[in-house]
Each structure stands twice: as C-alpha cells, then as structure tokens.
Design an enzyme around this catalytic site. Structure first.
Site, PDB file in Angstrom:
ATOM      1  N   ARG A  12     -12.619  13.665   5.442  1.00 39.49           N
ATOM      2  CA  ARG A  12     -11.279  14.230   5.660  1.00 39.49           C
ATOM      3  C   ARG A  12     -10.848  15.056   4.465  1.00 39.49           C
ATOM      4  NH1 ARG A  12      -7.934   9.209   6.261  1.00 39.49           N
ATOM      5  NH2 ARG A  12      -6.172  10.625   6.381  1.00 39.49           N
ATOM      6  N   ASP A  17     -14.044   3.650   6.809  1.00 36.14           N
ATOM      7  CA  ASP A  17     -12.995   4.419   6.131  1.00 36.14           C
ATOM      8  C   ASP A  17     -13.560   5.178   4.934  1.00 36.14           C
ATOM      9  OD1 ASP A  17     -10.188   5.222   5.644  1.00 36.14           O
ATOM     10  OD2 ASP A  17     -10.480   4.087   3.803  1.00 36.14           O
ATOM     11  N   SER A  71      -6.695   4.529   8.621  1.00 38.45           N
ATOM     12  CA  SER A  71      -7.279   4.390   7.290  1.00 38.45           C
ATOM     13  C   SER A  71      -6.566   3.300   6.492  1.00 38.45           C
ATOM     14  CB  SER A  71      -7.185   5.736   6.554  1.00 38.45           C
ATOM     15  OG  SER A  71      -7.443   5.600   5.181  1.00 38.45           O
ATOM     16  N   LYS A  98      -7.780  -1.164   6.249  1.00 41.00           N
ATOM     17  CA  LYS A  98      -8.037  -1.810   4.953  1.00 41.00           C
ATOM     18  C   LYS A  98      -7.122  -3.010   4.747  1.00 41.00           C
ATOM     19  CE  LYS A  98      -7.822   2.281   3.068  1.00 41.00           C
ATOM     20  NZ  LYS A  98      -7.849   3.493   2.266  1.00 41.00           N
ATOM     21  N   HIS A 157       0.847  -1.187   0.000  1.00 43.63           N
ATOM     22  CA  HIS A 157       0.000   0.000   0.000  1.00 43.63           C
ATOM     23  C   HIS A 157       0.880   1.233   0.000  1.00 43.63           C
ATOM     24  CE1 HIS A 157      -4.061   1.697   0.631  1.00 43.63           C
ATOM     25  NE2 HIS A 157      -3.414   2.692   1.192  1.00 43.63           N
TER      26      HIS A 157
HETATM   27  N1  URA Z   1      -4.179   6.301   1.731  1.00 48.93           N
HETATM   28  C1  URA Z   1      -5.218   5.838   2.453  1.00 48.93           C
HETATM   29  O1  URA Z   1      -5.792   4.808   2.135  1.00 48.93           O
HETATM   30  N2  URA Z   1      -5.611   6.522   3.535  1.00 48.93           N
HETATM   31  C2  URA Z   1      -5.004   7.655   3.946  1.00 48.93           C
HETATM   32  O2  URA Z   1      -5.403   8.221   4.935  1.00 48.93           O
HETATM   33  C3  URA Z   1      -3.920   8.142   3.176  1.00 48.93           C
HETATM   34  C4  URA Z   1      -3.525   7.436   2.075  1.00 48.93           C
END
Ligand code: URA
Ligand code: CA
Length: 440
Positions: A170, A163, A185, A189, A84
C-alpha cells in the site's frame, strides 16, 4: 495461475462485493505468497477505488487477524488495555499514556510499530534510550506485564503476516488512505494481540492518513463498530493532526518530551490528548467511575511521580538505562542545532504537517528505504503553533542535525510548509469527536 484471484479483481473493479470465500482466498494468497505483487497491487487499487461494504470489511479484518499467530494473553491477570493511533507527527502519546494507565492499575500489553512514511513509530523512539530492547519473547512479554503492568514491544514476525505484506505494498501503490484497508490493517493487529479494551486515536488533518475530516470520522465509526463486534470494547477519539501534536519531532526528542510530560513539567495538546486517551483505557477497563474520575487519577499519577516511576521500571526491565527519566541529557543529542526562520511577519495560518514529518525523516529521524538506519538524535522542535503571531526572522522551529542529515532537502520541504497571513485564523478543535461503542 490462480484464476480465482483474477475473477475477484474483476468483480471488485466492477464495484461488486466480494464473497467471503473470495476474501479468504485473497488473504490466503497474500500470506502464502502465491499471488504475485502485480495482482495484489491491482486488487488493492480496486478496493481503494470501489470500497468495501461492512460485511466485506469484517471478513477481511477477521481473515487478516487469523493469517498468523494470535497472541494469548490469558496468562495476564486483570484487564488488558491497548491503544492504537492511525499515525501522526510529533505524536508520542504511547510513551505517556502507557506508563500512566499502568500506574493507575491497568495491564498495558502494547505491541507497537516502527515509523512509516512521514509518521514516527514508538519502537524507533524507545530504541533511542541507551540499551533498550523492544524484542521480547511472548513468554517474557506476558511475565513483564504481570509483574509491572507494562510492556511495549515490537510485533512478533508471525503476527498478522498478511498486514505486513499488504502494508508495504500500500505504501508504494498509493493505496494507504482507504477506509476498508486501514480498518482491516489496524483491527486485525488489535484482535490478534489479545487486549480486552482498545482505545483508538484516529487522526484528522493534513498529517493523517485520511485526507478529510469526514473520512477520519467514518474511519473511527467503522473501526469502533467492527471492533466491538469481536467481543472487545473499542472506542475512538478523532484528534487533530493539522499540526504536530507535541513540539518535538524525532526519536530521542520525543522521548524527552514524553518524559517532561510525565515529570509534570509540560502542559499542552500532547498531554491533553494523552490523558483523554488514557482516561478511556481506565473507564473501559473498569478502573475509574467515569472520564472525570479517570482524569483526576491520571493527573495524580503525574504529580506523585508514579507514572514516571513506571516508565523507569519498564525501561529497566527491557535492558535500558532508567536514569534517562531523571536526566534526559543521557539521551542522544544533536551535533548541531539551527533555527528555521519565518520569511515574513503575520499569523501562522497553516502548516503542512506531512512535510514537517518528511522533513524530520530527511534529517534521519525516519527511513526513506526499509533498510535505512535511524539517527536517534535528529529531528525538529516546533517553536510555534497555528494562530501564533510571528515576526520576520523569528524562528518557527529548530533543526536538530546529525552527520547524515539532508539539510538542503529538509529546508526545501520546510520552505513550503508554512502559510503566514495577515489575519489570525480561527482556532481548530483538538478533539473533533469521541466515538463510543454500544453500552454493555
Ligand atoms: N496504521 C496501521 O497500522 N495501518 C494503517 O493502515 C494505517 C495506520
Ligand atoms: Ca535571525
């Protein structure tokens, strides 16, 4: 009215830690829609300004991960690896490292996102390939990963709904760059999507979500520490985003660049960071002795064509035209290409990376509003990197334009995006730091 929420907002406003029950109640209220947006916005701002301690951040992460379905990857044999990025510009590492890691024996079950703000999203890039689908049922997803070792799909609607809601808020309340909010966040995931090994690419620089290098470093350390506590193996690379990573910014453009890396036709920072990330996927998954061994295997998988073949296989399985991997002219191309020239001679001393991302977005590479359509063909192609010498009138980049591109808006952004100076700037490292979890 939910008085518990008001009490929690006031507590956080006053800089005190929220109890596990308060955090659970907050996430429940986010998910079931019982807390109105104005109270959610107030809480997000209180968290942004006052922060959270480690215990609160862990509680928030776990509650968010459990806010919807958790993907069950037990049906996938072998070590499941995932990656990620916190988001960047010209940053198409997934399209390179996912087929590479799969070609080297990893099981890559990847859930990706769409573009957000100034950053691009893997799903939007993949959809520029004719016919390509990124929505698979969980069963089809698992089947494909078992069969070819690789699938990249969108998040199902029921995964981490908390999220989805918080991220959108946000984005419009000035509360994106908060350590506990980014940690929860990203990690929620990753926890909900079931991989055993997760490699994080935490960006640092003016195109990243965190405003300072220290902030990005703290973010990386926190994510690795909390991630490892969930029983999975996490590590993070802190990589530079003070300029676009690759040269291509835009959807089909980035697919084209990724293919050219997998063809062995393109060296440079994009390939380097992709290989470093992929190497940790292999070592974390026990598929290589160490990073050097992994790098040798990865380079071989480029040279012998195995990784490009793997990408073609994935594209075919997901309904796309695999011939794009041999002939990138089959991808959508721009109607018109215009150079953007340097106003003076000197050295490229800085770039406003966020402005470059937003410039590409105005051309149609990203969305301004959620419902906007993307033009897969448009974007920017960089012709310089930091430290390069340029002459007056020399192109700094090319604009790839489409029918609905806002050329004037983009040009305005680009005009303020470069600093050209008489003195050659010091080079910046590409990889600022590597954060490993505890040895197992
Ligand atoms: N990527 C994400 O999934 N969440 C964030 O808060 C920042 C980058
Ligand atoms: Ca000219």
């Amino acid at each position: 009215m939910n008085t518990g929420v008001l009490e929690a907002i006031c507590r956080k406003r006053d800089g005190k830690a929220l109890s596990p029950e308060q955090i659970a109640g907050f996430v429940r209220g986010v998910t079931d829609g019982s807390i109105p947006d104005y109270q959610l916005g107030a809480m997000l701002m209180a968290i942004y300004l006052k922060g959270m301690d480690q215990r609160e951040t862990v509680d928030l992460t776990i509650e968010m991960a459990r806010s919807g379905d958790m993907l069950n990857l037990d049906g996938v044999e072998g070590v499941k690896v995932d990656k990620h990025s916190t988001g960047g510009v010209g940053d198409t590492t997934t399209l390179i490292l996912a087929p590479l890691a799969a070609a080297c024996g990893a099981k890559v079950a990847k859930m990706s996102g769409r573009g957000l703000g100034h950053t691009g999203g893997t799903l939007d890039k993949l959809e520029s390939i004719p016919g390509m689908s990124v929505s698979l049922s969980p069963e089809a997803f698992v089947r494909q990963v078992n069969r070819i070792g690789l699938a990249i799909v969108g998040q199902t609607g029921s995964l981490v709904p908390a999220d989805k809601k918080l991220y959108a808020l946000r984005d419009v309340t000035g509360t994106v760059g908060s350590l506990p909010l980014v940690v929860s966040s990203v990690l929620s995931k990753k926890i909900a999507s079931g991989a055993d090994v997760v490699v994080l690419d935490v960006k640092a620089g003016n195109g990243s979500v965190m405003p300072t290098l220290e902030g990005s470093m703290a973010l990386a350390r926190s994510m690795v520490e909390i991630g490892c506590r969930t029983g999975r193996r996490f590590c993070a690379l802190v990589t530079d985003m003070d300029q676009p990573l690759g040269t291509h910014i835009g959807n089909a453009l980035e697919v084209k660049e990724a293919i050219s890396v997998l063809q062995g036709a393109c060296e440079g920072p994009l390939k380097k960071v992709s290989l470093q990330l992929a190497a940790r996927m292999l070592t974390g998954g026990g598929l290589a002795r160490d990073v050097d061994d992994a790098l040798v295997r990865l380079e071989a998988a480029i040279q012998n064509g195995a990784s490009l073949q793997k990408l073609a296989e994935m594209i075919r399985c997901q309904g796309g035209d695999p011939r794009v991997t041999e002939d990138t002219d089959r991808l959508p191309g721009a109607k018109k290409i215009l150079p953007f020239e340097s106003p003076c001679a000197g050295y490229v001393a800085s770039m406003d990376t966020m402005a470059l991302g937003n410039g590409a977005r105005l051309l149609g590479a990203g969305r301004i509003r959620q419902e906007d359509a993307i033009d897969p063909a448009v974007g920017l192609v960089m012709r310089v990197r930091l430290g390069d010498r340029v002459e007056k009138g020399q192109p700094l980049l090319d604009l790839h334009l489409g029918e609905h591109s806002d050329l004037a808006g983009c040009t305005r952004l680009l005009e303020g995006a470069f600093t050209i100076t008489g003195e050659k700037p010091d080079p910046r490292p590409l990889i600022h730091s590597i954060v490993e979890g505890p040895k197992q």
